[in-house]
Design a protein around this motif. Structure first.
Motif, PDB file in Angstrom:
ATOM      1  N   HIS A  73      -4.437  18.045  20.633  1.00 48.26           N
ATOM      2  CA  HIS A  73      -5.800  17.557  20.981  1.00 48.26           C
ATOM      3  C   HIS A  73      -6.010  16.109  21.209  1.00 48.26           C
ATOM      4  O   HIS A  73      -5.235  15.413  20.720  1.00 48.26           O
ATOM      5  CB  HIS A  73      -6.443  17.917  19.553  1.00 48.26           C
ATOM      6  CG  HIS A  73      -7.755  17.480  19.511  1.00 48.26           C
ATOM      7  ND1 HIS A  73      -8.840  18.210  20.263  1.00 48.26           N
ATOM      8  CD2 HIS A  73      -8.429  16.929  18.528  1.00 48.26           C
ATOM      9  CE1 HIS A  73     -10.064  17.413  19.860  1.00 48.26           C
ATOM     10  NE2 HIS A  73      -9.778  16.715  18.691  1.00 48.26           N
ATOM     11  N   ILE A  74      -6.814  16.075  21.862  1.00 49.71           N
ATOM     12  CA  ILE A  74      -7.278  14.478  22.321  1.00 49.71           C
ATOM     13  C   ILE A  74      -8.495  14.119  22.052  1.00 49.71           C
ATOM     14  O   ILE A  74      -9.452  14.975  22.442  1.00 49.71           O
ATOM     15  CB  ILE A  74      -7.110  14.268  23.946  1.00 49.71           C
ATOM     16  CG1 ILE A  74      -5.971  14.608  24.409  1.00 49.71           C
ATOM     17  CG2 ILE A  74      -7.408  13.081  24.352  1.00 49.71           C
ATOM     18  CD1 ILE A  74      -5.541  14.490  25.799  1.00 49.71           C
ATOM     19  N   ASP A  75      -8.917  13.344  21.105  1.00 55.17           N
ATOM     20  CA  ASP A  75      -9.957  12.821  20.631  1.00 55.17           C
ATOM     21  C   ASP A  75     -10.372  11.271  21.324  1.00 55.17           C
ATOM     22  O   ASP A  75      -9.304  10.489  21.046  1.00 55.17           O
ATOM     23  CB  ASP A  75      -9.984  12.771  19.016  1.00 55.17           C
ATOM     24  CG  ASP A  75     -11.385  12.253  18.453  1.00 55.17           C
ATOM     25  OD1 ASP A  75     -12.357  13.031  18.464  1.00 55.17           O
ATOM     26  OD2 ASP A  75     -11.433  11.376  17.924  1.00 55.17           O
ATOM     27  N   PRO A  76     -11.417  11.302  22.003  1.00 58.20           N
ATOM     28  CA  PRO A  76     -11.436  10.081  22.616  1.00 58.20           C
ATOM     29  C   PRO A  76     -11.582   8.680  21.595  1.00 58.20           C
ATOM     30  O   PRO A  76     -10.992   7.659  22.364  1.00 58.20           O
ATOM     31  CB  PRO A  76     -12.950  10.426  23.320  1.00 58.20           C
ATOM     32  CG  PRO A  76     -13.355  11.841  23.625  1.00 58.20           C
ATOM     33  CD  PRO A  76     -12.420  12.264  22.213  1.00 58.20           C
ATOM     34  N   GLU A  87      -9.812   8.019  19.266  1.00 60.09           N
ATOM     35  CA  GLU A  87      -8.442   7.952  18.675  1.00 60.09           C
ATOM     36  C   GLU A  87      -7.683   7.594  19.907  1.00 60.09           C
ATOM     37  O   GLU A  87      -6.804   6.626  20.036  1.00 60.09           O
ATOM     38  CB  GLU A  87      -7.771   9.289  18.304  1.00 60.09           C
ATOM     39  CG  GLU A  87      -6.544   9.017  18.152  1.00 60.09           C
ATOM     40  CD  GLU A  87      -5.804  10.518  17.853  1.00 60.09           C
ATOM     41  OE1 GLU A  87      -4.437  10.856  18.083  1.00 60.09           O
ATOM     42  OE2 GLU A  87      -6.381  11.416  17.596  1.00 60.09           O
ATOM     43  N   THR A  88      -7.775   8.070  21.400  1.00 54.58           N
ATOM     44  CA  THR A  88      -7.370   7.671  22.634  1.00 54.58           C
ATOM     45  C   THR A  88      -7.643   6.424  22.883  1.00 54.58           C
ATOM     46  O   THR A  88      -6.536   5.649  23.215  1.00 54.58           O
ATOM     47  CB  THR A  88      -7.896   8.609  23.775  1.00 54.58           C
ATOM     48  OG1 THR A  88      -7.376  10.028  23.371  1.00 54.58           O
ATOM     49  CG2 THR A  88      -7.131   8.555  24.820  1.00 54.58           C
ATOM     50  N   GLY A 105     -12.310  13.887  26.487  1.00 57.67           N
ATOM     51  CA  GLY A 105     -11.185  14.221  25.367  1.00 57.67           C
ATOM     52  C   GLY A 105     -10.597  14.957  26.283  1.00 57.67           C
ATOM     53  O   GLY A 105      -9.705  14.908  26.989  1.00 57.67           O
ATOM     54  N   ASP A 106     -10.557  16.433  25.529  1.00 64.04           N
ATOM     55  CA  ASP A 106      -9.708  17.608  25.954  1.00 64.04           C
ATOM     56  C   ASP A 106     -10.043  18.211  27.248  1.00 64.04           C
ATOM     57  O   ASP A 106      -9.739  19.036  27.708  1.00 64.04           O
ATOM     58  CB  ASP A 106      -9.673  18.736  24.984  1.00 64.04           C
ATOM     59  CG  ASP A 106      -9.166  18.343  23.593  1.00 64.04           C
ATOM     60  OD1 ASP A 106      -7.914  18.081  23.751  1.00 64.04           O
ATOM     61  OD2 ASP A 106      -9.705  18.229  22.504  1.00 64.04           O
ATOM     62  N   VAL A 125      -6.715  10.395  29.717  1.00 62.48           N
ATOM     63  CA  VAL A 125      -7.958  11.440  29.592  1.00 62.48           C
ATOM     64  C   VAL A 125      -8.795  11.406  30.744  1.00 62.48           C
ATOM     65  O   VAL A 125      -9.262  10.335  31.429  1.00 62.48           O
ATOM     66  CB  VAL A 125      -8.730  10.731  28.346  1.00 62.48           C
ATOM     67  CG1 VAL A 125      -9.980  11.952  28.133  1.00 62.48           C
ATOM     68  CG2 VAL A 125      -7.851  10.822  27.173  1.00 62.48           C
TER      69      VAL A 125
END
Length: 296
Positions: A142-145, A147-148, A213-214, A157
């Motif tokens: 999971h990619i959280d903007p 956090e990225t 994000g994802d 992303v």
């Protein structure tokens, strides 16, 4: 028909019509050794390029996110027009045009760049006409903007990268278990297809998961939303959950080459064809054909 291949000078200059029977990529190219590069897939219709501006924008953004030298778009467009003209001299059938841009050879550090034009696969044409059965699956990460950007800024992303092995593995798994495609989920939240954007239609409302994000921004979805809004449809990006798919009149996977495949089954639940299926197909087709380019 043999593929049409044009090599592109990454920093400007000539483009070259390449013989598809001869080698093109070296053994130490980053595309081969690391899957390090970006690509963009465009549709040719009647020998003309669909949705060009959006593809150019995403291609430039992808290259920037991977810290690749900025692509010389004039060279890419020149090569694409030449290749499209060569294709059209043989047929006006729809075709797939793929731009490939890699970090290049380890021994030179010079990027590699080329494009290919090929006929659409029988599978893509069949799914356009008859739809797809999909399974839902977690992506595995999971990619959280926020956090990225703050904790792991090296995660890419929004770039359309060559590293598609996981997506292809998901599709192979799906097909081995009686499905045609995959819709990725995060818990109950709908993300995207393995190679497509998810949209739902309910009444005169069209919805798609919010990009970021994802979720990779979709060029076909963007063209559809612009055109459909002009036709008085209400289009919106918003978070979708699985129940939204089952409550919709219809669910579609949209992408550049396959264009639109109606989802006919999700996991073990059949989705009946809506009364306005033909209208939705025509809407999506019109969104792309309203963005045809003859020349740069």
């Amino acid at each position: 028909m043999s593929p049409i291949i044009f090599a592109v000078e990454p920093f400007g200059g000539s483009v070259r019509d390449h013989n598809p029977n001869l080698p093109l990529v070296f053994w130490d190219d980053a595309a081969v050794t690391r899957g390090d590069g970006v690509f963009e897939t465009l549709l040719l219709r009647d020998g003309r390029i669909c949705n060009l501006d959006r593809h150019v924008s995403r291609f430039l953004a992808s290259a920037k996110l991977l810290d690749l030298p900025e692509p010389n778009i004039d060279g890419w467009l020149k090569a694409t027009i030449m290749a499209a003209e060569k294709w059209r001299s043989h047929t006006t059938d729809d075709a797939s045009c793929v731009w490939m841009y890699t970090r290049g050879r380890e021994t030179t550090g010079i990027p590699s760049a080329w494009l290919t034009i090929r006929p659409l696969s029988p599978t893509a044409l069949h799914q356009r006409a008859h739809g797809v059965a999909v399974m839902t699956s977690p992506r595995g990460y999971h990619i959280d903007p926020p956090e990225t950007t703050e904790a792991v800024p090296w995660l890419v992303v929004g770039a359309k990268t060559l590293n598609y092995a996981a997506n292809m593995a998901a599709l192979r798994w799906a097909r081995a278990h009686g499905f045609d495609d995959v819709i990725y989920t995060n818990g109950d939240i709908v993300l995207e297809g393995a190679t497509s954007t998810v949209i739902t239609v309910r009444g005169k409302k069209i919805r798609t998961p919010t990009a970021g994000g994802d979720i990779l921004p979709g060029t076909t979805q963007a063209a559809l939303f612009e055109y459909a809004t002009e036709q008085k449809w209400r289009c919106k990006e918003k978070q979708l959950v699985l129940d939204d798919l089952f409550r919709a009149d219809s669910v579609w996977l949209v992408s550049s080459v396959r264009i639109a495949a109606r989802v006919t089954r999700i996991n073990d639940q059949e989705l009946p064809a809506p009364a306005n299926e033909a209208e939705i197909r025509e809407l999506i087709e019109a969104a792309l054909t309203s963005n045809l380019t003859n020349h740069p």
